[in-house]
Structures are given as C-alpha cells and as structure tokens.
Enzyme design. Structure first.
Site, PDB file in Angstrom:
ATOM      1  N   SER A   6       3.065   8.220 -60.624  1.00  0.00           N
ATOM      2  CA  SER A   6       2.974   8.445 -59.186  1.00  0.00           C
ATOM      3  C   SER A   6       4.308   9.016 -58.731  1.00  0.00           C
ATOM      4  CB  SER A   6       2.663   7.114 -58.494  1.00  0.00           C
ATOM      5  OG  SER A   6       2.743   7.253 -57.097  1.00  0.00           O
TER       6      SER A   6
ATOM      7  N   LYS B  38       0.043  11.809 -59.921  1.00  0.00           N
ATOM      8  CA  LYS B  38      -0.343  11.538 -58.532  1.00  0.00           C
ATOM      9  C   LYS B  38       0.785  12.026 -57.636  1.00  0.00           C
ATOM     10  CE  LYS B  38      -0.565   7.200 -56.146  1.00  0.00           C
ATOM     11  NZ  LYS B  38      -1.194   5.864 -56.104  1.00  0.00           N
TER      12      LYS B  38
ATOM     13  N   LYS C  54       2.364  12.205 -53.921  1.00  0.00           N
ATOM     14  CA  LYS C  54       2.363  11.627 -52.577  1.00  0.00           C
ATOM     15  C   LYS C  54       2.435  12.753 -51.557  1.00  0.00           C
ATOM     16  CE  LYS C  54       2.486   7.173 -53.540  1.00  0.00           C
ATOM     17  NZ  LYS C  54       1.488   6.210 -53.029  1.00  0.00           N
TER      18      LYS C  54
ATOM     19  N   ASP D  74      -2.061  11.288 -52.922  1.00  0.00           N
ATOM     20  CA  ASP D  74      -2.157   9.985 -52.231  1.00  0.00           C
ATOM     21  C   ASP D  74      -1.422  10.095 -50.901  1.00  0.00           C
ATOM     22  OD1 ASP D  74      -2.273   7.354 -51.397  1.00  0.00           O
ATOM     23  OD2 ASP D  74      -1.143   6.526 -53.094  1.00  0.00           O
TER      24      ASP D  74
ATOM     25  N   GLU E 214      -6.415  10.037 -52.418  1.00  0.00           N
ATOM     26  CA  GLU E 214      -6.339   8.594 -52.195  1.00  0.00           C
ATOM     27  C   GLU E 214      -5.956   8.284 -50.750  1.00  0.00           C
ATOM     28  OE1 GLU E 214      -4.004   6.756 -55.278  1.00  0.00           O
ATOM     29  OE2 GLU E 214      -3.636   4.942 -54.127  1.00  0.00           O
TER      30      GLU E 214
ATOM     31  N   ASP F  94      -7.536   2.840 -51.548  1.00  0.00           N
ATOM     32  CA  ASP F  94      -6.510   1.902 -52.012  1.00  0.00           C
ATOM     33  C   ASP F  94      -6.388   0.814 -50.940  1.00  0.00           C
ATOM     34  OD1 ASP F  94      -4.088   0.582 -52.521  1.00  0.00           O
ATOM     35  OD2 ASP F  94      -2.888   2.369 -52.802  1.00  0.00           O
TER      36      ASP F  94
ATOM     37  N   LYS G  99      -5.687  -2.767 -57.169  1.00  0.00           N
ATOM     38  CA  LYS G  99      -4.389  -3.422 -57.338  1.00  0.00           C
ATOM     39  C   LYS G  99      -4.675  -4.909 -57.175  1.00  0.00           C
ATOM     40  CE  LYS G  99      -1.682   0.317 -55.289  1.00  0.00           C
ATOM     41  NZ  LYS G  99      -0.898   0.759 -54.098  1.00  0.00           N
TER      42      LYS G  99
ATOM     43  N   GLY H   8      -0.406   0.738 -58.852  1.00  0.00           N
ATOM     44  CA  GLY H   8       0.868   0.046 -59.071  1.00  0.00           C
ATOM     45  C   GLY H   8       1.585  -0.194 -57.764  1.00  0.00           C
TER      46      GLY H   8
HETATM   47  O1  OSB Z   1      -0.083   3.768 -52.578  1.00  0.00           O
HETATM   48  O2  OSB Z   1      -0.263   3.515 -54.655  1.00  0.00           O
HETATM   49  C1  OSB Z   1       0.409   3.412 -53.627  1.00  0.00           C
HETATM   50  C2  OSB Z   1       3.921   2.149 -54.491  1.00  0.00           C
HETATM   51  C3  OSB Z   1       4.180   1.338 -53.424  1.00  0.00           C
HETATM   52  C4  OSB Z   1       3.238   1.241 -52.418  1.00  0.00           C
HETATM   53  C5  OSB Z   1       2.040   1.956 -52.499  1.00  0.00           C
HETATM   54  C6  OSB Z   1       1.773   2.762 -53.597  1.00  0.00           C
HETATM   55  C7  OSB Z   1       2.746   2.887 -54.595  1.00  0.00           C
HETATM   56  C8  OSB Z   1       2.615   3.751 -55.752  1.00  0.00           C
HETATM   57  C9  OSB Z   1       3.453   3.359 -56.943  1.00  0.00           C
HETATM   58  O3  OSB Z   1       1.972   4.776 -55.752  1.00  0.00           O
HETATM   59  C10 OSB Z   1       2.764   3.432 -58.238  1.00  0.00           C
HETATM   60  C11 OSB Z   1       3.592   2.784 -59.313  1.00  0.00           C
HETATM   61  O4  OSB Z   1       3.811   1.546 -59.287  1.00  0.00           O
HETATM   62  O5  OSB Z   1       4.020   3.517 -60.210  1.00  0.00           O
HETATM   63 MG    MG Z   2      -2.050   4.383 -52.896  1.00  0.00          MG
END
Ligand code: OSB
Ligand code: MG
Length: 375
Positions: free
Chosen positions: A138, A164, A166, A191, A216, A241, A265, A293
């Site tokens: 991510s 992924k 952001k 995401d 996402e 999510d 999660k 994660g």
């Molecule tokens: O939206 O998936 C998410 C981390 C903190 C809060 C929200 C998210 C995330 C990540 C991190 O995308 C993924 C990872 O732990 O590698």
């Molecule tokens: Mg997410």
C-alpha cells in the site's frame, strides 16, 4: 478451556521508515498497544491493538482503546472460562457498543493463547489452508505522478503482487494513470479512504479506463447506500474497508450492491470470530476477500498472515514484510517476502509463529498496565 488470569498492556513507539500519507492524515511514528495475555495454566501469547493515533480512520484511537480494554473489555474476560475462543466475541458484543479494535485485540489474543495451548499454528487452528500468501504493498500519497510511478515500479520489481495507490481529490486520475502507463500489466488498485462524494462520480468513472482491480472505500465510512449508487455507475469493482464493521454490514453490502470485494481487517470487525464469519459468508456469495493492514508491528502481522491463509482470501493482502515499515521489528524472526512476492505462513510451531523481542519492546515502551482478575 481458556481462562485468562492476566493481561499486560504496553504502549510502544515505533518509527516508520518513511511517513505514510492517506487522504485523512499522515503518520510517521506508530503508537502501538501490545498485549501479553496469560492463561491460568501458564500459557502466554501476544496480540496487538490496531487503533491509530488519531480518530481519522475510525472513531477509535490508541488512547480510547487503552481505556476501553482496561475498563470494559478485560473485566469481561479475566477469570472467565471459555470453552473455545469463538465464544468470546458474543460476550464482548452483549450490551457493549463499538470499540471493535479494543475488543479485537483481546479476542484475537485469546485465539493466540488457544492455538498455543492446542499445540497448533494459528493459521491452521482457524482453518487456514495456505502455506504461502500473496503480498501486496500500500503506497501512501506521493508528491507527484512521476514519484508514484517510480515507487510502484520499484515495488513490482521487488516482487509485490499488487500495488495499492492512495488517492484523494486532486491526486487521483493523473497519478493512477502514470502508474498504469509505467506498469501496463501490473495488478493496481486505488484506495480513497472516504475522500469523495457522489458529486465526484465522473472523476471516479475516469478510473474505469485504467484497468484497476478495485477502488477501495471512495465514499463515507458509514455509507452503504451511496456506494451502491456509485457501484452502478462504475465498471471497476468497489471494495469496502471502513464500512464493513461486522458480518451484518457485509451482508448489507451484498444486498445493496454497495461493493463486490471486501478488505477484511480483523481489528475493524472486532476480531477473528467476526472475520471468519465474514470470510465464510463472502465465500458463499462468491465475493472475494483480502486482508488489509493497519501498519501493524510483527505481532499484529502474525494474525493477518494467519487469516490470509484461509481459502477465500484469494487476492493479495496489504501485508508487506517488516523491513518495508520498520528499521527493526519487535518480533523474531522478522516477516520477510520472497522475490516472487509471497510470505510464508508459520507452520513449524504452535501459536502466532514469532517470538516477541521483549528487550526491544521494553526499550521503546512509554507506558504499561497489568490487568488481573479482581477476586
Ligand atoms: O485504508 O487500508 C487502509 C493504513 C492505515 C489506515 C488505513 C489503511 C492503511 C493502509 C496500510 O493502507 C496498509 C499496510 O498496513 O501496509
Ligand atoms: Mg483502506
């Protein structure tokens, strides 16, 4: 039979190797609560609370979770006999709203204790079938489309099976397009962490041309109805999510057509029993799931890896190896990824499969509380 007689909470500070920026905030040092759970028979296991520093992902934070575990969650399980770890979830839900991450930290820790007691690796204990799982990365919001394309290219070269990206308004289509042009065949997804509204549907529809595996959580964290409206206007599957906080919300997603994929999660849904229920329901509905994660330390990662070994976790998770996050993780062995983008599920010993480096933990600890059954 499980009966906890002690839970030790420790808050540690673990600096990320680089800041992680999402649409709702940036984090450069994780505050992490670790739990050391002890059964009356002497069995010990560890778990992690994934609550964040700030209530931008969910309403929980490290501080609210610490309070909730101490004041509400631990008193419901300490000294109480459970026939199986699957019985804990209902006890924590009865007349007790919210606080999923606080509940999950304790509930998952009990699964860890139970697997250790049973002499079985956690992944197998919960019904996992895989010995290796596919790993995705991510990537936080980058300064420019070119910077993102470079990072995504480096990740694919390292072996990651999914990237992924952001996104947020103003840093979306051009950014994702740059990654797609650099990597025509890669598994890419975006995401948004709730950064859009239905007024942005035309922008989000431009992502349809970029062949993403999924988008996402584009809309508000608690909004299934508008996600259903958006899904009708997109070809790309929506993955939820933040919106999926329980089995009931997963069922609602399917009923409403609010999304076609779920990022599970375990912290967000209250633990393993809830994760397993969502996994099984989705399997029956033909809805693929993958493990998200929360920038976990190696302790929380052990639970995510075990979960991702279940059969319907068919898409690569956000499960990067230790060195992607930390200079030094708090477990040994550290979590590693092979050049083909997979991570091994620990199968060689009972329980969570890693040892906690207690000296390291105590060196970076900022507070501790020992919770016991009050007789
Ligand atoms: O939206 O998936 C998410 C981390 C903190 C809060 C929200 C998210 C995330 C990540 C991190 O995308 C993924 C990872 O732990 O590698
Ligand atoms: Mg997410």
């Amino acid at each position: 039979m499980i009966r906890l007689d002690q839970i030790t909470l420790r808050e540690i500070r673990l600096a990320l190797r680089e800041p992680f920026k999402i649409s709702s905030g940036v984090v450069s040092e994780r505050r992490i609560i670790l739990l050391e759970l002890r059964d009356a028979d002497g069995t010990v296991s560890w778990s992690e609370c994934v609550a964040g520093e700030w209530p931008n992902y969910s309403s929980e934070t490290v501080d609210t979770a610490w309070l909730a575990i101490e004041a509400y969650v631990a008193p419901r399980v300490l000294g109480v006999s459970f026939g199986a770890p699957g019985d804990v979830h209902a006890v924590l839900e009865r007349d007790f709203r919210g606080h999923q991450m606080a509940k999950a930290a304790v509930e998952m820790g009990i699964w860890g204790v139970a697997a250790t007691q049973a002499g079985i690796p956690l992944g197998r204990f919960i019904g996992g079938v895989r010995s290796r799982i596919a790993v995705g990365i991510s990537l936080g919001i980058q300064p420019s489309p070119q910077a993102l394309a470079d990072r995504a290219g480096a990740a694919i070269a390292e072996g990651y099976r999914k990237v992924k990206i952001k996104i947020e308004p103003g840093r979306d289509v051009a950014f994702v397009r740059a990654a797609r042009e650099a990597l025509p065949d890669a598994h890419l997804m975006a995401d948004a962490n709730n950064a859009y509204t239905l007024d942005d549907a035309d922008t989000l529809a431009e992502l349809d041309a970029l062949d993403l595996m999924m988008i996402e959580q584009p809309l508000a964290h608690d909004d299934l109805v508008r996600h259903a409206e958006l899904q009708r206007r997109l070809r790309t599957p929506i993955c939820l999510d933040e919106s999926i906080t329980s089995l009931a919300r997963a069922q609602d997603m399917v009923t409403l057509g609010a999304g076609r994929i779920i990022n599970i999660k375990p912290g967000r849904v209250g633990g393993f029993a809830s994760s397993l229920a969502i996994h099984d329901y989705c399997e029956g509905q033909g809805v693929p799931v993958w493990c998200g994660g929360m920038l976990e330390s190696g302790v929380g990662r052990a639970y995510n890896v075990a979960l991702a070994s279940l059969p319907n976790f068919t898409l690569p998770g956000d499960l990067s190896p230790s060195r992607r996050y930390w200079t030094q993780d708090v477990v040994s062995p550290e979590w590693t990824m092979t050049p083909d983008g997979t991570m091994g599920v620990p199968l060689d010993r009972p329980g969570i499969g890693v040892d906690v480096d207690i000296e390291h933990v105590e060196a970076i600890m900022v507070r501790r509380a020992v919770l016991r059954h009050s007789t």
